[in-house]
Design a protein around this motif. Structure first.
Motif, mmCIF file in Angstrom:
data_model
loop_
_atom_site.group_PDB
_atom_site.id
_atom_site.type_symbol
_atom_site.label_atom_id
_atom_site.label_comp_id
_atom_site.label_asym_id
_atom_site.label_seq_id
_atom_site.Cartn_x
_atom_site.Cartn_y
_atom_site.Cartn_z
ATOM 1 N N ASP A 1 5.184 27.163 9.415
ATOM 2 C CA ASP A 1 5.297 25.718 9.096
ATOM 3 C C ASP A 1 4.495 25.592 7.899
ATOM 4 O O ASP A 1 3.521 25.423 7.923
ATOM 5 C CB ASP A 1 4.539 25.475 10.670
ATOM 6 C CG ASP A 1 4.551 23.631 10.617
ATOM 7 O OD1 ASP A 1 5.014 23.241 9.638
ATOM 8 O OD2 ASP A 1 4.191 23.178 11.561
ATOM 9 N N VAL B 1 9.594 21.043 13.328
ATOM 10 C CA VAL B 1 9.017 22.175 14.161
ATOM 11 C C VAL B 1 9.915 22.223 15.603
ATOM 12 O O VAL B 1 10.313 23.411 15.973
ATOM 13 C CB VAL B 1 7.567 21.965 14.545
ATOM 14 C CG1 VAL B 1 7.067 22.865 15.703
ATOM 15 C CG2 VAL B 1 6.910 22.201 13.302
ATOM 16 N N GLU C 1 1.128 28.565 10.248
ATOM 17 C CA GLU C 1 0.977 27.732 8.991
ATOM 18 C C GLU C 1 0.599 28.840 7.842
ATOM 19 O O GLU C 1 -0.294 29.824 8.180
ATOM 20 C CB GLU C 1 0.219 26.792 8.884
ATOM 21 C CG GLU C 1 0.579 25.599 9.810
ATOM 22 C CD GLU C 1 -0.764 24.562 10.024
ATOM 23 O OE1 GLU C 1 -1.088 23.678 9.346
ATOM 24 O OE2 GLU C 1 -1.335 25.005 11.107
ATOM 25 N N LYS D 1 6.632 16.296 4.626
ATOM 26 C CA LYS D 1 5.628 15.670 3.720
ATOM 27 C C LYS D 1 5.931 15.731 2.353
ATOM 28 O O LYS D 1 6.690 14.893 1.748
ATOM 29 C CB LYS D 1 4.417 15.998 4.197
ATOM 30 C CG LYS D 1 3.975 15.868 5.624
ATOM 31 C CD LYS D 1 2.403 16.245 5.675
ATOM 32 C CE LYS D 1 2.045 16.260 7.152
ATOM 33 N NZ LYS D 1 1.514 15.027 7.758
ATOM 34 N N TYR E 1 -2.124 22.188 14.585
ATOM 35 C CA TYR E 1 -1.826 21.229 14.779
ATOM 36 C C TYR E 1 0.016 21.333 14.224
ATOM 37 O O TYR E 1 0.226 21.883 13.074
ATOM 38 C CB TYR E 1 -2.063 19.985 14.049
ATOM 39 C CG TYR E 1 -1.327 18.780 14.457
ATOM 40 C CD1 TYR E 1 -1.566 17.980 15.433
ATOM 41 C CD2 TYR E 1 -0.468 18.304 13.349
ATOM 42 C CE1 TYR E 1 -0.942 16.584 15.704
ATOM 43 C CE2 TYR E 1 0.239 17.111 13.528
ATOM 44 C CZ TYR E 1 -0.101 16.377 14.798
ATOM 45 O OH TYR E 1 0.551 15.143 14.960
ATOM 46 N N HIS E 2 1.049 20.928 15.248
ATOM 47 C CA HIS E 2 2.197 21.464 14.710
ATOM 48 C C HIS E 2 3.177 20.031 15.144
ATOM 49 O O HIS E 2 4.367 20.267 14.988
ATOM 50 C CB HIS E 2 3.100 22.531 15.548
ATOM 51 C CG HIS E 2 2.577 23.912 14.940
ATOM 52 N ND1 HIS E 2 2.779 24.368 13.759
ATOM 53 C CD2 HIS E 2 1.397 24.556 15.694
ATOM 54 C CE1 HIS E 2 2.194 25.497 13.592
ATOM 55 N NE2 HIS E 2 1.317 25.527 14.724
ATOM 56 N N GLY E 3 2.379 19.188 15.427
ATOM 57 C CA GLY E 3 3.382 17.650 15.627
ATOM 58 C C GLY E 3 3.162 17.393 17.135
ATOM 59 O O GLY E 3 2.458 17.728 17.933
ATOM 60 N N VAL F 1 4.890 22.403 6.617
ATOM 61 C CA VAL F 1 4.940 20.756 6.597
ATOM 62 C C VAL F 1 3.978 20.289 5.525
ATOM 63 O O VAL F 1 4.219 19.482 4.775
ATOM 64 C CB VAL F 1 4.955 20.378 8.082
ATOM 65 C CG1 VAL F 1 4.542 18.439 7.921
ATOM 66 C CG2 VAL F 1 6.194 20.511 8.614
ATOM 67 N N ILE F 2 2.801 20.985 5.699
ATOM 68 C CA ILE F 2 1.870 20.739 4.441
ATOM 69 C C ILE F 2 1.849 21.528 3.361
ATOM 70 O O ILE F 2 1.801 21.006 2.104
ATOM 71 C CB ILE F 2 0.264 20.648 5.195
ATOM 72 C CG1 ILE F 2 0.220 19.583 6.230
ATOM 73 C CG2 ILE F 2 -0.604 20.704 4.122
ATOM 74 C CD1 ILE F 2 -1.021 19.482 6.905
ATOM 75 N N GLY G 1 11.324 14.520 9.805
ATOM 76 C CA GLY G 1 9.976 14.508 9.722
ATOM 77 C C GLY G 1 9.330 15.820 10.207
ATOM 78 O O GLY G 1 10.132 16.876 10.659
ATOM 79 N N GLY G 2 8.002 16.187 10.133
ATOM 80 C CA GLY G 2 7.502 17.403 10.517
ATOM 81 C C GLY G 2 7.624 17.868 11.906
ATOM 82 O O GLY G 2 8.094 19.221 12.301
ATOM 83 N N SER G 3 7.381 16.735 12.768
ATOM 84 C CA SER G 3 7.617 17.270 14.232
ATOM 85 C C SER G 3 8.880 17.772 14.647
ATOM 86 O O SER G 3 9.219 18.652 15.158
ATOM 87 C CB SER G 3 7.192 15.959 15.200
ATOM 88 O OG SER G 3 5.895 15.681 14.859
HETATM 89 C C1 LIG Z 1 1.594 22.041 10.056
HETATM 90 C C2 LIG Z 1 2.145 20.822 10.329
HETATM 91 N N1 LIG Z 1 3.328 20.728 11.400
HETATM 92 C C3 LIG Z 1 3.827 19.722 11.867
HETATM 93 C C4 LIG Z 1 3.401 18.406 11.590
HETATM 94 C C5 LIG Z 1 4.084 17.260 12.004
HETATM 95 O O1 LIG Z 1 4.564 16.507 10.872
HETATM 96 P P1 LIG Z 1 5.102 14.842 11.399
HETATM 97 O O2 LIG Z 1 3.535 14.046 11.346
HETATM 98 O O3 LIG Z 1 5.652 14.528 10.133
HETATM 99 O O4 LIG Z 1 5.771 14.781 12.614
HETATM 100 C C6 LIG Z 1 2.159 18.168 10.814
HETATM 101 C C7 LIG Z 1 1.688 17.049 10.450
HETATM 102 O O5 LIG Z 1 0.515 16.781 9.983
HETATM 103 C C8 LIG Z 1 1.631 19.288 10.560
HETATM 104 O O6 LIG Z 1 0.432 19.434 9.618
#
Ligand SMILES: Cc1ncc(COP(=O)(O)O)c(C=O)c1O
Length: 485
Positions: free
Chosen positions: A284, A127, A251, A313, A178-180, A286-287, A122-124
């Motif tokens: 980043d 990162v 981002e 995502k 926000y990065h997780g 993720v979005i 996943g995203g966290s």
């Molecule tokens: C830019 C960004 N990085 C990391 C994450 C973390 O992703 P996850 O919720 O899949 O761990 C998110 C979650 O919204 C995000 O928007």
């Protein structure tokens, strides 16, 4: 009322949810006297709850279900075929066809020489893994130089120059980003309220200005704003000690705070600063990855040229728990020599079923020409949203592609924002429940200034966009009236 694939009645589900399910980022107390919303099915851009009520999902799950809810059968078949063939095998020392195919597919749509793919869940984790990769990259590079020097000295060459320590560990991120939530990713976050409960965090992260332009001096030009941001970044790096900074992570368009787009020349300047100090630049995505900005990656749209991309995502349109760290060839290079390896792994990284789902998702995105559709529709989408700027409570509309935010203000002339207490009344007391009641899912958020975020599935068309704006118009007008009284 349609039924869901469950043996429990709605009342039993509600009871079991109350007794056993712990919701994420949720004040559980708010459901003491109220039902927990239970979503049972989706189609296209719509969701249906356990009572048969329909909602337009203007948030695509959590900025994630890019293909919408209409391709479950096709994706299910791909998952079932994979389960029959090979339900699981690991990427620790082994490969399997779906991980290989997906890595190659991602490399083919990623910009430039971002050719190396490390899978996560996943995203966290993406990162977290990017930061660990950046940290180890410098050590590995240094070790390689030291090994080469030792070899040449052993062969009789006189080398008197001291090889400096290559260790770098710091990260630079932006405020309110926000990065997780895992400890590394959380430490990178620029949102104080999320960080504070878990301090002390992972050292060291330096936070710099984000690209929010709305509250900058009115007379400031775009070029001046860019110059201000780049000076701030440069100074922050120098103050931290450039030789200790491993990674800058931003981002392409910052989500938290409300779709902060970059000013002209910003990314070119960020790239130059990273080059100057030999710091790895991580986008980043993720979005923003996989179509949200009308391109496979925001990095392509803004010509960012990152060394690393983090994604999750949209990679599977959230049909699977899969993310990826995508690195340039040069980032992997030190790990291709001698005994060096990236000392990191996750059991489910590159899970074959998740990979099969992500491959099918990319196939669907290509077939449905979703990137092109976003580019075609972004103009009309924005123009429709602009109608909401007529409301006194709507101060700003920001964003691009299918990724927008409306900033809510107390006074449009002075751009005065609401106090914390007013935000509580406005967002959690009124907007969130009322929008849900009206059948619209979008996010009323105040991690920065109060915003409403709109980020529908990429298959949304004129009818859905009109419906979003019509419901928002009515609810925001009412919000404005209430906040006045
Ligand atoms: C830019 C960004 N990085 C990391 C994450 C973390 O992703 P996850 O919720 O899949 O761990 C998110 C979650 O919204 C995000 O928007």
């Amino acid at each position: 009322m349609s039924t869901s694939v469950t043996s429990l009645s709605p009342a039993e589900l509600q009871k079991a949810a109350r007794e056993h399910l712990w919701l994420h980022f949720t004040r559980m107390s708010s459901y003491t006297g109220e039902d927990i919303p239970i979503i049972v099915r989706g189609d296209g851009c719509y969701l249906e709850d356990i009572n048969g009520k329909r909602y337009l999902d203007a948030l695509a799950g959590l900025f994630a279900v890019n293909i919408g809810y209409g391709f479950g059968d096709e994706i299910g078949e791909a998952a079932a075929a994979q389960l029959r063939e090979l339900p699981f095998y690991t990427n620790w020392s082994y490969a399997h066809p779906r991980a290989i195919e997906l890595a190659a597919e991602i490399a083919s749509v990623a910009p430039g020489d971002l050719n190396r793919v490390f899978f996560v869940s996943g995203g966290s984790e993406a990162v977290e893994s990017a930061w660990k990769l950046a940290r180890q990259y410098y050590t590995a590079r240094g070790d390689n130089v030291r090994a080469q020097v030792a070899e040449r000295m052993a062969a009789g060459e006189r080398i008197e120059q001291r090889i400096p320590s290559q260790r770098r560990w710091k990260a630079v991120a932006r405020r309110i980003a926000y990065h997780g939530t895992t400890m590394g990713a959380l430490s990178i976050n620029g949102i104080a309220s999320l960080r504070i409960p878990f301090e002390p965090l992972v050292p060291d992260v330096i936070h710099v200005h984000n690209t929010n332009r709305y509250h900058r001096p009115a007379e400031e030009t775009e070029a001046e704003f860019t110059e201000f941001l780049l000076k701030d970044l440069d100074e922050a790096i120098l103050q931290a000690g450039a030789e200790t900074v491993a990674m800058v992570i931003f981002e392409p368009v910052q989500n938290a705070g409300g779709s902060y787009t970059p000013p002209e020349g910003y990314w070119k300047g960020v790239r130059e600063i990273c080059d100057r100090y030999e710091i790895l630049l991580c986008a980043d995505e993720v979005i923003t990855g996989f179509g949200r900005l009308g391109a496979w990656f925001g990095s392509e749209r803004y010509d960012i040229r990152p060394d690393i991309i983090t994604s999750a995502k949209g990679l599977s349109s959230a049909h699977a728990a899969i993310g990826a760290v995508i690195a340039r060839d040069s980032v992997m290079e030190p790990f291709l020599e001698g005994h060096e390896m990236y000392s990191h792994g996750i059991t489910f990284g590159g899970h074959p079923v998740m990979a099969a789902i992500a491959l099918k998702n990319i196939e669907i995105m290509k077939r449905e020409k979703l990137n092109a559709r976003v580019l075609e529709n972004e103009g009309p989408f924005r123009a429709t949203l602009e109608q909401l700027l007529d409301l006194p409570i709507v101060g700003d509309l920001r964003g691009t592609g299918f990724f927008y935010a409306l900033e809510l203000v107390k006074d449009k002339e002075t751009r005065e924002t609401f106090s914390d207490e007013e935000c509580e009344t406005l967002l959690r007391g009124f907007l969130s429940p009322r929008l849900f009641e009206e059948g619209l899912i979008c996010r009323a958020d105040d991690r920065g200034d109060p915003v409403v975020q709109i980020s529908p599935p990429l298959v949304a068309d004129t009818a859905e966009i009109d419906e979003i704006v019509s419901i928002l118009g009515e609810v925001l007008a009412e919000a404005g009236q209430r906040m006045k009284s």
